[in-house]
Design a protein around this motif. Structure first.
Motif, PDB file in Angstrom:
ATOM      1  N   ARG A  55    -124.867  89.700  78.332  1.00  0.00           N
ATOM      2  CA  ARG A  55    -124.863  90.511  79.394  1.00  0.00           C
ATOM      3  C   ARG A  55    -123.606  91.295  80.446  1.00  0.00           C
ATOM      4  O   ARG A  55    -122.488  90.641  79.853  1.00  0.00           O
ATOM      5  CB  ARG A  55    -125.092  89.341  80.623  1.00  0.00           C
ATOM      6  CG  ARG A  55    -125.354  89.750  82.270  1.00  0.00           C
ATOM      7  CD  ARG A  55    -125.826  88.786  83.076  1.00  0.00           C
ATOM      8  NE  ARG A  55    -125.359  88.396  83.829  1.00  0.00           N
ATOM      9  CZ  ARG A  55    -126.517  87.493  85.372  1.00  0.00           C
ATOM     10  NH1 ARG A  55    -128.084  87.282  84.680  1.00  0.00           N
ATOM     11  NH2 ARG A  55    -126.332  88.087  86.153  1.00  0.00           N
ATOM     12  N   PRO A  60    -123.013  89.995  89.093  1.00  0.00           N
ATOM     13  CA  PRO A  60    -122.665  88.557  89.442  1.00  0.00           C
ATOM     14  C   PRO A  60    -124.266  87.497  89.067  1.00  0.00           C
ATOM     15  O   PRO A  60    -125.339  88.082  89.219  1.00  0.00           O
ATOM     16  CB  PRO A  60    -123.095  88.978  90.861  1.00  0.00           C
ATOM     17  CG  PRO A  60    -124.088  89.807  90.911  1.00  0.00           C
ATOM     18  CD  PRO A  60    -124.005  91.137  90.185  1.00  0.00           C
ATOM     19  N   ILE A  97    -127.052  84.124 100.132  1.00  0.00           N
ATOM     20  CA  ILE A  97    -125.848  85.739  99.682  1.00  0.00           C
ATOM     21  C   ILE A  97    -125.143  84.976 100.887  1.00  0.00           C
ATOM     22  O   ILE A  97    -125.175  86.048 102.235  1.00  0.00           O
ATOM     23  CB  ILE A  97    -126.103  87.360  99.382  1.00  0.00           C
ATOM     24  CG1 ILE A  97    -127.202  87.206  98.059  1.00  0.00           C
ATOM     25  CG2 ILE A  97    -124.201  87.712  98.712  1.00  0.00           C
ATOM     26  CD1 ILE A  97    -126.872  87.307  96.826  1.00  0.00           C
ATOM     27  N   LEU A 112    -117.451  91.949  93.584  1.00  0.00           N
ATOM     28  CA  LEU A 112    -117.932  91.200  94.740  1.00  0.00           C
ATOM     29  C   LEU A 112    -116.792  90.653  96.059  1.00  0.00           C
ATOM     30  O   LEU A 112    -116.129  89.418  95.683  1.00  0.00           O
ATOM     31  CB  LEU A 112    -119.482  91.833  94.933  1.00  0.00           C
ATOM     32  CG  LEU A 112    -120.073  92.029  93.988  1.00  0.00           C
ATOM     33  CD1 LEU A 112    -121.887  91.945  94.036  1.00  0.00           C
ATOM     34  CD2 LEU A 112    -119.929  93.359  94.587  1.00  0.00           C
ATOM     35  N   THR A 114    -119.073  89.077  97.716  1.00  0.00           N
ATOM     36  CA  THR A 114    -119.930  88.308  98.467  1.00  0.00           C
ATOM     37  C   THR A 114    -119.935  87.449  97.420  1.00  0.00           C
ATOM     38  O   THR A 114    -119.333  87.375  95.587  1.00  0.00           O
ATOM     39  CB  THR A 114    -121.251  88.912  98.509  1.00  0.00           C
ATOM     40  OG1 THR A 114    -121.621  89.325  97.367  1.00  0.00           O
ATOM     41  CG2 THR A 114    -121.367  89.579  99.763  1.00  0.00           C
ATOM     42  N   ALA A 116    -123.001  84.738  95.998  1.00  0.00           N
ATOM     43  CA  ALA A 116    -124.944  83.972  95.694  1.00  0.00           C
ATOM     44  C   ALA A 116    -125.007  82.247  95.496  1.00  0.00           C
ATOM     45  O   ALA A 116    -123.880  81.816  94.660  1.00  0.00           O
ATOM     46  CB  ALA A 116    -125.688  84.763  94.998  1.00  0.00           C
ATOM     47  N   PRO A 139    -126.949  82.146  85.114  1.00  0.00           N
ATOM     48  CA  PRO A 139    -128.044  83.220  84.908  1.00  0.00           C
ATOM     49  C   PRO A 139    -129.241  82.416  84.507  1.00  0.00           C
ATOM     50  O   PRO A 139    -128.043  81.644  83.951  1.00  0.00           O
ATOM     51  CB  PRO A 139    -127.387  84.331  84.372  1.00  0.00           C
ATOM     52  CG  PRO A 139    -126.188  83.407  83.600  1.00  0.00           C
ATOM     53  CD  PRO A 139    -125.674  82.257  84.249  1.00  0.00           C
ATOM     54  N   ILE A 180    -134.164  85.834  96.467  1.00  0.00           N
ATOM     55  CA  ILE A 180    -132.480  86.132  97.235  1.00  0.00           C
ATOM     56  C   ILE A 180    -132.123  86.823  98.211  1.00  0.00           C
ATOM     57  O   ILE A 180    -133.121  87.192  98.879  1.00  0.00           O
ATOM     58  CB  ILE A 180    -131.842  86.692  95.910  1.00  0.00           C
ATOM     59  CG1 ILE A 180    -131.491  86.280  94.466  1.00  0.00           C
ATOM     60  CG2 ILE A 180    -130.248  86.952  96.161  1.00  0.00           C
ATOM     61  CD1 ILE A 180    -131.608  86.862  93.404  1.00  0.00           C
ATOM     62  N   ARG A 192    -134.294  89.915  96.227  1.00  0.00           N
ATOM     63  CA  ARG A 192    -135.438  89.638  95.139  1.00  0.00           C
ATOM     64  C   ARG A 192    -136.293  88.399  95.679  1.00  0.00           C
ATOM     65  O   ARG A 192    -136.356  87.177  96.228  1.00  0.00           O
ATOM     66  CB  ARG A 192    -135.051  89.340  93.973  1.00  0.00           C
ATOM     67  CG  ARG A 192    -135.854  88.266  93.145  1.00  0.00           C
ATOM     68  CD  ARG A 192    -135.010  88.271  91.993  1.00  0.00           C
ATOM     69  NE  ARG A 192    -134.086  86.863  91.857  1.00  0.00           N
ATOM     70  CZ  ARG A 192    -133.649  86.014  90.800  1.00  0.00           C
ATOM     71  NH1 ARG A 192    -133.132  86.380  89.888  1.00  0.00           N
ATOM     72  NH2 ARG A 192    -132.896  85.193  91.207  1.00  0.00           N
ATOM     73  N   PRO A 221    -126.744  93.986  93.118  1.00  0.00           N
ATOM     74  CA  PRO A 221    -125.484  93.901  91.889  1.00  0.00           C
ATOM     75  C   PRO A 221    -126.350  93.028  90.736  1.00  0.00           C
ATOM     76  O   PRO A 221    -127.341  92.435  91.424  1.00  0.00           O
ATOM     77  CB  PRO A 221    -124.688  93.774  92.674  1.00  0.00           C
ATOM     78  CG  PRO A 221    -124.859  92.826  93.687  1.00  0.00           C
ATOM     79  CD  PRO A 221    -126.263  94.453  94.547  1.00  0.00           C
ATOM     80  N   GLY A 222    -126.713  94.334  89.916  1.00  0.00           N
ATOM     81  CA  GLY A 222    -127.394  92.973  88.788  1.00  0.00           C
ATOM     82  C   GLY A 222    -128.129  93.644  88.142  1.00  0.00           C
ATOM     83  O   GLY A 222    -129.098  92.666  88.111  1.00  0.00           O
ATOM     84  N   PRO A 345    -132.777  91.803  90.983  1.00  0.00           N
ATOM     85  CA  PRO A 345    -134.035  91.436  89.963  1.00  0.00           C
ATOM     86  C   PRO A 345    -134.472  89.915  90.150  1.00  0.00           C
ATOM     87  O   PRO A 345    -134.079  89.205  90.771  1.00  0.00           O
ATOM     88  CB  PRO A 345    -132.589  91.215  88.279  1.00  0.00           C
ATOM     89  CG  PRO A 345    -131.116  91.099  89.152  1.00  0.00           C
ATOM     90  CD  PRO A 345    -131.587  91.798  90.696  1.00  0.00           C
TER      91      PRO A 345
HETATM   92  P1  AMP Z   1    -129.969  86.328  87.447  1.00  0.00           P
HETATM   93  O1  AMP Z   1    -129.573  88.048  87.233  1.00  0.00           O
HETATM   94  O2  AMP Z   1    -131.299  85.545  87.422  1.00  0.00           O
HETATM   95  O3  AMP Z   1    -128.803  85.563  86.981  1.00  0.00           O
HETATM   96  O4  AMP Z   1    -129.331  86.317  89.361  1.00  0.00           O
HETATM   97  C1  AMP Z   1    -128.286  87.036  89.476  1.00  0.00           C
HETATM   98  C2  AMP Z   1    -129.091  87.878  90.406  1.00  0.00           C
HETATM   99  O5  AMP Z   1    -128.521  87.569  91.817  1.00  0.00           O
HETATM  100  C3  AMP Z   1    -128.061  89.395  90.192  1.00  0.00           C
HETATM  101  O6  AMP Z   1    -128.509  89.623  88.864  1.00  0.00           O
HETATM  102  C4  AMP Z   1    -127.931  89.821  91.515  1.00  0.00           C
HETATM  103  O7  AMP Z   1    -129.090  90.553  91.338  1.00  0.00           O
HETATM  104  C5  AMP Z   1    -128.139  88.543  92.392  1.00  0.00           C
HETATM  105  N1  AMP Z   1    -126.355  88.020  92.965  1.00  0.00           N
HETATM  106  C6  AMP Z   1    -125.918  87.452  92.769  1.00  0.00           C
HETATM  107  N2  AMP Z   1    -124.536  87.126  93.263  1.00  0.00           N
HETATM  108  C7  AMP Z   1    -125.170  88.272  93.648  1.00  0.00           C
HETATM  109  C8  AMP Z   1    -123.962  88.118  94.864  1.00  0.00           C
HETATM  110  N3  AMP Z   1    -122.962  88.065  94.806  1.00  0.00           N
HETATM  111  N4  AMP Z   1    -124.150  89.713  95.492  1.00  0.00           N
HETATM  112  C9  AMP Z   1    -125.534  90.448  95.591  1.00  0.00           C
HETATM  113  N5  AMP Z   1    -126.591  90.004  94.677  1.00  0.00           N
HETATM  114  C10 AMP Z   1    -126.090  88.908  93.818  1.00  0.00           C
END
Ligand code: AMP
Ligand code: MG
Length: 345
Positions: A55, A60, A97, A112, A114, A116, A139, A180, A192, A221-222, A345
C-alpha cells in the motif's frame, strides 16, 4: 472455554497482544472486514503493514480502540458531535476523522493533521483491543487494491506468511468497510458510505445534515478510483441491461459471471451465477466473497447489477463502482440533499 475479557484474555488473544507489543502484525476480525493490525504508536510496526499490503505510504490508516474514551489519547480536539456519534454508533461500523494529537505517528496519518478512529464491535476485536490497551492501526487485511477479506481464509489467501498472527472470528457480520465521517473541519462530511447510513447519521443527530457545513471538493486521502477489485473485469448493469451485456460478453468468448440477487429467466447456461441475497445487508455481507468466487472460477468478466443507491445500497453501489474501476461516484440519497459526499475508499 475461557472467555476473553480485559482481565483475562484467552491464550490466543494474550499471544496476539504480545505480538503487537513486539512490533508484529496481527490480522483480526471486525464486524466490517478483517483488519491487518499493528501497534499504532510504533512507526516501524506500522511500516510493516504498508509493506505487507503493498500500500502507498501516504494512505492514512484507521486507529482502532476498545472504547470511546480512548479517542482523547489520539485526537487533539473532540467536538460534541463526535461524542454524540460515538454514543449512537460505537462500538460499530463508523469511523470518525478528528484533528490529531501531535504525537500520533505520521506513518499512521499519512502526514495529515487528522486521525481516523473507530471502536469496532466484534467480540474478538474488542478482546484484542482491550487487552492491548492502546490503539491498533489497521487497514483491511488484503493486498492493496484488492477485495477486502470477510473471513480468515481470505486473509490467508491475500497475505499468507506476511501476517504474524491471524485471529479467526468467523465470517464478518457487516461485510463492507466502515462509514467514514470527517469531523475535523467543524462540520460533518461523509467521506465513505458504509453500514451506518446517511439517514441513520441524521437520525442520531436529530436534525437534517446541514448543506453549508459539508462541501467537499477534495478527494479523501487514500481513495482510489480502482479499489476492492477482483481480477475479473467488472461491468455495471441495471436489471434491464444485465442480460444483453451477459450475452454480448459470452459471444466474445469471455467467461462471464452475473452478480445479482436474481438472475433474469432465460439466461444462457454458460453464465456463472454469483448469487447475492435479496436484502441489502445480506448483499453487503456476501459481496466480497462472491467477487472472490469470480476469481476462483477464473471468470474474465463479471456483470454486476447495481442496487438502488439509497440506504445501505449507497455503500454497495460505491464498492461496485470501485470494483469496476470507476471510482467513487455515488449519488446523494434523495432525502438528504444537505449531505455532501466526497471521495473515500
Ligand atoms: P481503509 O482503506 O479501509 O484502510 O480505510 C482507511 C481510509 O480511511 C483511508 O484510505 C482514508 O480514506 C480514510 N482515512 C484514514 N485516516 C484519515 C484521515 N486522517 N483523514 C482523512 N481520511 C482518512
Ligand atoms: Mg482496504
Amino acid at each position: 472455554m475461557p472467555r476473553a475479557t480485559a482481565a483475562s484474555p484467552t491464550p490466543e488473544v494474550a499471544d496476539a497482544v504480545r505480538c503487537l507489543r513486539a512490533g508484529g502484525l496481527v490480522a483480526f476480525p471486525t464486524e466490517t472486514v478483517y483488519g491487518l493490525g499493528a501497534n499504532a504508536r510504533d512507526p516501524r510496526a506500522v511500516a510493516r503493514i504498508f509493506a505487507a499490503k503493498g500500500r502507498p505510504a501516504d494512505h492514512p490508516l484507521i486507529v482502532h480502540v476498545a472504547e470511546a474514551a480512548q479517542i482523547r489519547d489520539w485526537a487533539a480536539e473532540v467536538p460534541a458531535l463526535a461524542w454524540q456519534l460515538a454514543e449512537a454508533f460505537w462500538p460499530g461500523p463508523l469511523t470518525l476523522i478528528l484533528r490529531r494529537r501531535p504525537e500520533v505517528p505520521d506513518a499512521v496519518t499519512g502526514g495529515l493533521d487528522t486521525v481516523a478512529l473507530r471502536v469496532p464491535a466484534h467480540p474478538l476485536a474488542q478482546a484484542l483491543l482491550s487487552a492491548f490497551g492502546d490503539g491498533v492501526a489497521a487497514p483491511s487485511a488484503n493486498r492493496y487494491g484488492r477485495v477486502s477479506p470477510t473471513c480468515a481464509a481470505h486473509v490467508h489467501e491475500e497475505l499468507g506468511t506476511a501476517v504474524d498472527r491471524l485471529l479467526d472470528g468467523g465470517p464478518c457480520a457487516v461485510g463492507i468497510e466502515s462509514t467514514i465521517v470527517d469531523l475535523s473541519q467543524g462540520s460533518l462530511r461523509l467521506l465513505r458510505p458504509g453500514a451506518v447510513t446517511a439517514a441513520q447519521l441524521a437520525d442520531a443527530l436529530g436534525q437534517p445534515l446541514d448543506a453549508s457545513t459539508s462541501a467537499p471538493a477534495t478527494r479523501a486521502p487514500g481513495s482510489d478510483a480502482s479499489h476492492y477489485a477482483p481480477a475479473a473485469r467488472v461491468l455495471l448493469a441495471s436489471t434491464d441491461t444485465a442480460e444483453a451485456l451477459v450475452r454480448q460478453r459470452l459471444a466474445q468468448g469471455e467467461r462471464v459471471g452475473l452478480l445479482a440477487s436474481a438472475a433474469p429467466p432465460g439466461l444462457p447456461e454458460t453464465v456463472h451465477c454469483l448469487t447475492l441475497p435479496e436484502s441489502d445487508d445480506g448483499q453487503a455481507r456476501e459481496l466480497y466473497a462472491r467477487l472472490r468466487e469470480a476469481d476462483h472460477r477464473d471468470l474474465t468478466t463479471v456483470v454486476a447489477v447495481l442496487p438502488p443507491a439509497t440506504g445501505l445500497g449507497l455503500a454497495l453501489a460505491d464498492r461496485l463502482r470501485r470494483a469496476a474501476g470507476l471510482g467513487q461516484s455515488f449519488d446523494a440519497p434523495p432525502d438528504s440533499s444537505a449531505l455532501e459526499l466526497s471521495d473515500g475508499p
